[in-house]
Design a protein around this motif. Structure first.
Motif, PDB file in Angstrom:
ATOM      1  N   ASP A  31     -23.594  13.932 -80.838  1.00 22.00           N
ATOM      2  CA  ASP A  31     -24.052  13.667 -82.201  1.00 22.00           C
ATOM      3  C   ASP A  31     -24.868  12.375 -82.180  1.00 22.00           C
ATOM      4  O   ASP A  31     -24.322  11.278 -82.064  1.00 22.00           O
ATOM      5  CB  ASP A  31     -22.852  13.529 -83.139  1.00 22.00           C
ATOM      6  N   TYR A  32     -26.191  12.497 -82.245  1.00 18.82           N
ATOM      7  CA  TYR A  32     -27.105  11.351 -82.161  1.00 18.82           C
ATOM      8  C   TYR A  32     -27.749  11.161 -83.522  1.00 18.82           C
ATOM      9  O   TYR A  32     -28.650  11.899 -83.905  1.00 18.82           O
ATOM     10  CB  TYR A  32     -28.144  11.629 -81.070  1.00 18.82           C
ATOM     11  N   TYR A  33     -27.257  10.200 -84.272  1.00 18.96           N
ATOM     12  CA  TYR A  33     -27.714   9.936 -85.637  1.00 18.96           C
ATOM     13  C   TYR A  33     -27.670  11.198 -86.499  1.00 18.96           C
ATOM     14  O   TYR A  33     -28.621  11.538 -87.194  1.00 18.96           O
ATOM     15  CB  TYR A  33     -29.124   9.335 -85.647  1.00 18.96           C
ATOM     16  N   GLY A  34     -26.576  11.940 -86.375  1.00 15.17           N
ATOM     17  CA  GLY A  34     -26.364  13.118 -87.194  1.00 15.17           C
ATOM     18  C   GLY A  34     -27.000  14.388 -86.666  1.00 15.17           C
ATOM     19  O   GLY A  34     -26.881  15.436 -87.273  1.00 15.17           O
ATOM     20  N   PRO A  38     -28.858  17.330 -76.802  1.00 15.92           N
ATOM     21  CA  PRO A  38     -28.361  17.513 -75.439  1.00 15.92           C
ATOM     22  C   PRO A  38     -28.113  16.163 -74.758  1.00 15.92           C
ATOM     23  O   PRO A  38     -28.881  15.214 -74.943  1.00 15.92           O
ATOM     24  CB  PRO A  38     -29.491  18.269 -74.735  1.00 15.92           C
ATOM     25  N   LEU A  39     -27.050  16.101 -73.978  1.00 13.64           N
ATOM     26  CA  LEU A  39     -26.643  14.863 -73.316  1.00 13.64           C
ATOM     27  C   LEU A  39     -27.764  14.289 -72.442  1.00 13.64           C
ATOM     28  O   LEU A  39     -27.953  13.077 -72.390  1.00 13.64           O
ATOM     29  CB  LEU A  39     -25.388  15.117 -72.477  1.00 13.64           C
ATOM     30  N   GLN A  40     -28.543  15.152 -71.782  1.00 15.27           N
ATOM     31  CA  GLN A  40     -29.601  14.691 -70.896  1.00 15.27           C
ATOM     32  C   GLN A  40     -30.683  13.918 -71.650  1.00 15.27           C
ATOM     33  O   GLN A  40     -31.433  13.160 -71.040  1.00 15.27           O
ATOM     34  CB  GLN A  40     -30.280  15.875 -70.174  1.00 15.27           C
ATOM     35  N   GLN A  41     -30.788  14.118 -72.961  1.00 17.50           N
ATOM     36  CA  GLN A  41     -31.825  13.441 -73.737  1.00 17.50           C
ATOM     37  C   GLN A  41     -31.396  12.083 -74.270  1.00 17.50           C
ATOM     38  O   GLN A  41     -32.218  11.348 -74.818  1.00 17.50           O
ATOM     39  CB  GLN A  41     -32.263  14.331 -74.901  1.00 17.50           C
ATOM     40  N   LEU A  62     -23.635   5.002 -78.158  1.00 15.93           N
ATOM     41  CA  LEU A  62     -23.374   6.430 -77.922  1.00 15.93           C
ATOM     42  C   LEU A  62     -22.165   6.682 -77.024  1.00 15.93           C
ATOM     43  O   LEU A  62     -21.748   7.829 -76.879  1.00 15.93           O
ATOM     44  CB  LEU A  62     -24.609   7.078 -77.276  1.00 15.93           C
ATOM     45  N   ILE A  63     -21.615   5.656 -76.413  1.00 17.87           N
ATOM     46  CA  ILE A  63     -20.520   5.858 -75.450  1.00 17.87           C
ATOM     47  C   ILE A  63     -19.357   6.621 -76.070  1.00 17.87           C
ATOM     48  O   ILE A  63     -18.853   7.575 -75.484  1.00 17.87           O
ATOM     49  CB  ILE A  63     -20.058   4.510 -74.840  1.00 17.87           C
ATOM     50  N   LYS A  64     -18.950   6.237 -77.281  1.00 17.84           N
ATOM     51  CA  LYS A  64     -17.821   6.926 -77.926  1.00 17.84           C
ATOM     52  C   LYS A  64     -18.161   8.379 -78.225  1.00 17.84           C
ATOM     53  O   LYS A  64     -17.317   9.268 -78.057  1.00 17.84           O
ATOM     54  CB  LYS A  64     -17.401   6.189 -79.188  1.00 17.84           C
ATOM     55  N   GLU A  65     -19.389   8.637 -78.672  1.00 14.00           N
ATOM     56  CA  GLU A  65     -19.811  10.018 -78.971  1.00 14.00           C
ATOM     57  C   GLU A  65     -19.819  10.875 -77.710  1.00 14.00           C
ATOM     58  O   GLU A  65     -19.398  12.026 -77.732  1.00 14.00           O
ATOM     59  CB  GLU A  65     -21.203  10.028 -79.616  1.00 14.00           C
ATOM     60  N   ILE A  66     -20.309  10.304 -76.608  1.00 17.55           N
ATOM     61  CA  ILE A  66     -20.357  11.045 -75.339  1.00 17.55           C
ATOM     62  C   ILE A  66     -18.943  11.348 -74.863  1.00 17.55           C
ATOM     63  O   ILE A  66     -18.644  12.468 -74.439  1.00 17.55           O
ATOM     64  CB  ILE A  66     -21.169  10.268 -74.282  1.00 17.55           C
ATOM     65  N   GLN A  67     -18.054  10.352 -74.949  1.00 15.00           N
ATOM     66  CA  GLN A  67     -16.658  10.569 -74.561  1.00 15.00           C
ATOM     67  C   GLN A  67     -16.033  11.674 -75.399  1.00 15.00           C
ATOM     68  O   GLN A  67     -15.333  12.541 -74.877  1.00 15.00           O
ATOM     69  CB  GLN A  67     -15.845   9.283 -74.722  1.00 15.00           C
ATOM     70  N   LYS A  68     -16.303  11.654 -76.702  1.00 14.50           N
ATOM     71  CA  LYS A  68     -15.746  12.667 -77.596  1.00 14.50           C
ATOM     72  C   LYS A  68     -16.254  14.057 -77.206  1.00 14.50           C
ATOM     73  O   LYS A  68     -15.496  15.025 -77.176  1.00 14.50           O
ATOM     74  CB  LYS A  68     -16.136  12.347 -79.048  1.00 14.50           C
ATOM     75  N   ASN A  78     -11.606  13.858 -67.639  1.00 15.59           N
ATOM     76  CA  ASN A  78     -11.219  12.701 -68.416  1.00 15.59           C
ATOM     77  C   ASN A  78     -12.213  11.579 -68.145  1.00 15.59           C
ATOM     78  O   ASN A  78     -12.255  11.040 -67.047  1.00 15.59           O
ATOM     79  CB  ASN A  78      -9.801  12.275 -68.045  1.00 15.59           C
ATOM     80  N   PRO A  79     -13.047  11.204 -69.129  1.00 15.88           N
ATOM     81  CA  PRO A  79     -14.063  10.175 -68.896  1.00 15.88           C
ATOM     82  C   PRO A  79     -13.468   8.773 -68.837  1.00 15.88           C
ATOM     83  O   PRO A  79     -12.565   8.447 -69.602  1.00 15.88           O
ATOM     84  CB  PRO A  79     -14.993  10.324 -70.095  1.00 15.88           C
ATOM     85  N   ASN A  80     -13.958   7.960 -67.895  1.00 11.95           N
ATOM     86  CA  ASN A  80     -13.582   6.544 -67.799  1.00 11.95           C
ATOM     87  C   ASN A  80     -14.768   5.728 -68.295  1.00 11.95           C
ATOM     88  O   ASN A  80     -15.885   5.943 -67.874  1.00 11.95           O
ATOM     89  CB  ASN A  80     -13.270   6.156 -66.347  1.00 11.95           C
ATOM     90  N   ASN A  81     -14.488   4.748 -69.178  1.00 12.40           N
ATOM     91  CA  ASN A  81     -15.538   3.998 -69.836  1.00 12.40           C
ATOM     92  C   ASN A  81     -15.355   2.521 -69.548  1.00 12.40           C
ATOM     93  O   ASN A  81     -14.273   1.988 -69.718  1.00 12.40           O
ATOM     94  CB  ASN A  81     -15.435   4.333 -71.331  1.00 12.40           C
ATOM     95  N   ASP A  82     -16.433   1.856 -69.087  1.00  5.50           N
ATOM     96  CA  ASP A  82     -16.339   0.413 -68.858  1.00  5.50           C
ATOM     97  C   ASP A  82     -17.212  -0.380 -69.835  1.00  5.50           C
ATOM     98  O   ASP A  82     -17.501  -1.543 -69.606  1.00  5.50           O
ATOM     99  CB  ASP A  82     -16.687   0.070 -67.405  1.00  5.50           C
ATOM    100  N   GLY A  83     -17.629   0.250 -70.918  1.00  6.90           N
ATOM    101  CA  GLY A  83     -18.442  -0.430 -71.917  1.00  6.90           C
ATOM    102  C   GLY A  83     -19.922  -0.142 -71.787  1.00  6.90           C
ATOM    103  O   GLY A  83     -20.650  -0.160 -72.759  1.00  6.90           O
TER     104      GLY A  83
END
Length: 172
Positions: A31-34, A38-41, A62-68, A78-83
């Motif tokens: 979800d990119y600004y509503g 696609p993730l690649q973009q 976008l990190i939280k959206e990608i994880q979701k 399970n995604p690991n996020n370092d910020g």
């Protein structure tokens, strides 16, 4: 028939075969600004190691959206996020899971073959209608032979793709 084969091959690329493959993320949208995008973009996707995919979003928001999106997908990762980066560590596939994936590949292959055969059927129906429009039966028969040869060729290509992917999945 070409579209069916290329669509099937693209579908096979999304199946995880043990090694990290960035194409398993092809169907994910964020979800990119509503707007579902696609993730690649919205991120740079790399494979730094054999069992790891690294996703670097162009905007850190976008990190939280990608994880979701990854967690809600059927990937089972399970995604690991370092910020700044998201890392997906791919676990080793069990023998049971490998066999399930091979069954799934074969089922998708059968669906692709059915699609090719449906195209052949539609073509043969069109050829039969030509007989009524003063085209000789010999010409129609010749066209039907050509479409059968094409069908055989594409079915063989689909079988080859299924065998190759099955071998890739079963290789430990």
């Amino acid at each position: 028939m070409k579209k069916t084969l290329s669509g099937f091959e693209a579908d096979l690329a999304t199946i995880r075969a043990g090694r990290a493959n960035p194409h398993i993320l092809d169907k994910l949208t964020v979800d990119y600004y509503g707007v579902p995008t696609p993730l690649q973009q919205v991120a740079n996707i790399t494979v730094p190691e054999a069992r790891m995919i690294q996703i670097q979003p162009w905007e850190s928001s976008l990190i939280k959206e990608i994880q979701k999106a990854i967690l809600s997908s059927d990937l089972g990762l399970n995604p690991n996020n370092d910020g700044k980066l998201i890392r997906l560590v791919l676990p080793e596939l069990t023998e049971e899971r490998r066999k399930e994936l091979v069954k799934d590949v074969k089922k998708r292959g059968e669906n692709a073959k059915v699609a090719v055969r449906n195209i052949r059927r539609d073509a043969n129906d069109a050829f039969k209608k030509l007989v009524k429009q003063d085209v000789s039966e010999d010409e129609v028969e010749e066209l039907q032979e050509k479409i059968q040869k094409l069908t055989d060729k594409y079915v063989k290509n689909i079988d080859a793709a299924v065998d190759a992917k099955s071998k890739e999945i079963l290789t430990v």
